[in-house]
Design an enzyme around this catalytic site. Structure first.
Site, PDB file in Angstrom:
ATOM      1  N   SER A  29      95.711  41.220  17.962  1.00  0.00           N
ATOM      2  CA  SER A  29      94.477  41.824  18.562  1.00  0.00           C
ATOM      3  C   SER A  29      94.037  40.771  19.805  1.00  0.00           C
ATOM      4  O   SER A  29      94.960  39.859  20.118  1.00  0.00           O
ATOM      5  CB  SER A  29      93.155  42.014  17.771  1.00  0.00           C
ATOM      6  OG  SER A  29      92.191  42.674  18.485  1.00  0.00           O
ATOM      7  N   ASN A  30      92.972  40.911  20.401  1.00  0.00           N
ATOM      8  CA  ASN A  30      92.503  39.830  21.332  1.00  0.00           C
ATOM      9  C   ASN A  30      90.984  39.452  21.273  1.00  0.00           C
ATOM     10  O   ASN A  30      90.248  40.164  20.455  1.00  0.00           O
ATOM     11  CB  ASN A  30      92.805  40.572  22.957  1.00  0.00           C
ATOM     12  CG  ASN A  30      92.119  41.673  23.065  1.00  0.00           C
ATOM     13  OD1 ASN A  30      91.316  41.933  23.354  1.00  0.00           O
ATOM     14  ND2 ASN A  30      93.000  42.928  22.924  1.00  0.00           N
ATOM     15  N   ARG A  31      90.304  38.809  22.159  1.00  0.00           N
ATOM     16  CA  ARG A  31      88.793  38.367  22.071  1.00  0.00           C
ATOM     17  C   ARG A  31      87.903  39.310  22.583  1.00  0.00           C
ATOM     18  O   ARG A  31      86.846  38.952  22.502  1.00  0.00           O
ATOM     19  CB  ARG A  31      88.705  37.075  22.742  1.00  0.00           C
ATOM     20  CG  ARG A  31      89.366  35.995  22.155  1.00  0.00           C
ATOM     21  CD  ARG A  31      89.612  34.501  22.863  1.00  0.00           C
ATOM     22  NE  ARG A  31      88.291  34.525  23.369  1.00  0.00           N
ATOM     23  CZ  ARG A  31      88.095  33.665  24.554  1.00  0.00           C
ATOM     24  NH1 ARG A  31      89.139  33.259  25.423  1.00  0.00           N
ATOM     25  NH2 ARG A  31      86.816  33.611  25.318  1.00  0.00           N
ATOM     26  N   SER A  32      88.282  40.453  23.001  1.00  0.00           N
ATOM     27  CA  SER A  32      87.521  41.538  23.678  1.00  0.00           C
ATOM     28  C   SER A  32      86.284  41.730  22.584  1.00  0.00           C
ATOM     29  O   SER A  32      86.421  42.223  21.436  1.00  0.00           O
ATOM     30  CB  SER A  32      88.175  42.645  24.072  1.00  0.00           C
ATOM     31  OG  SER A  32      87.107  43.811  24.555  1.00  0.00           O
TER      32      SER A  32
END
Ligand code: C5P
Length: 222
Positions: A29-32
């Protein structure tokens, strides 16, 4: 006074990250945080728009009075939901940080620890926004770009490739901009070639700015 100035306009917003699983409990995933997209939804509702919000997994609560709120996990799920609502929407704002890749295989069972190293092979996800751009018609399409290098060139290329009306660029290496924080520093690039640069603002202020520009495009066309 901006109240109700977007009455009758149907806006579809995506927000947050996606999760791309390689076993039942593990994902890429990512930091959003979803904050930018949720603020746009909130601001649009205040201005009388009808708002549908499709969100990846985030820890914040959606605003009240949404036309529709739907949570998804993977890019594939987001794509299906966005496509379902595409016809309904006049304006589509893709603030979600959709994973560009997903693991090629998803193990049915939790991968066991062993002494071996493992390799996770990644394949490309569909580019939801690009596909929307190909069938956009009269709809207004707004994209986001989070860049760490060559920001303007990359954003301009995306704007053209994805057939967008505008793209909101944030340089995620700057303090107070991009992921997780409540503020943002953005540039907005337009199809016409115009670029607008803004100082450090709250995400709510940025949300209103974006909506002002959308309103201007709608007005131009009317
Ligand atoms: O090319 P990049 O992923 O940086 O483009 C960012 C824009 O494209 C964002 O608006 C994002 O929501 C959208 N996007 C998408 N589907 C993807 C990747 C990005 O809709 N698979």
């Amino acid at each position: 006074v901006k109240q109700e100035d977007l009455k009758g306009i149907k806006i579809l917003i995506t927000a947050g990250p996606t999760r791309e699983y390689f076993d039942p409990v593990r994902f890429i995933s990512n930091r959003s945080s979803g904050k930018m997209g949720y603020k746009i939804a909130e601001a649009a509702l205040e201005r009388g728009a009808e708002v549908a919000l499709i969100s990846g997994p985030v820890s914040i609560s959606p605003p009240e009075k949404l036309h529709l709120f739907h949570k998804v996990e993977t890019a594939e799920e987001m794509k299906n939901k966005v496509n379902e609502l595409f016809q309904w929407a006049d304006v589509i704002i893709k603030a979600a940080a959709v994973s560009d890749y997903r693991p090629k295989h998803k193990s049915e069972h939790k991968i066991k620890k062993s002494d071996e190293e493992i390799v996770i092979e990644l394949v490309k996800n569909p580019d939801i926004l690009k596909e929307l751009g190909e069938k956009k018609g009269e709809k207004i399409l707004v994209g986001f770009a989070a860049e760490t290098d060559l920001p303007e060139g990359n954003a301009r290329e995306k704007l053209i490739k994805k057939n967008l009306d505008m793209i909101v660029l944030n340089d995620v290496t700057k303090q107070g901009a991009g992921f997780e924080v409540d503020t943002n520093i953005v540039k907005i690039l337009y199809k016409s070639g115009k670029i607008e640069e803004f100082p450090l603002l709250s995400k709510k202020e940025v949300a209103h700015l974006i909506l002002d520009r959308i309103k201007a495009i709608l007005k131009e066309r009317a």
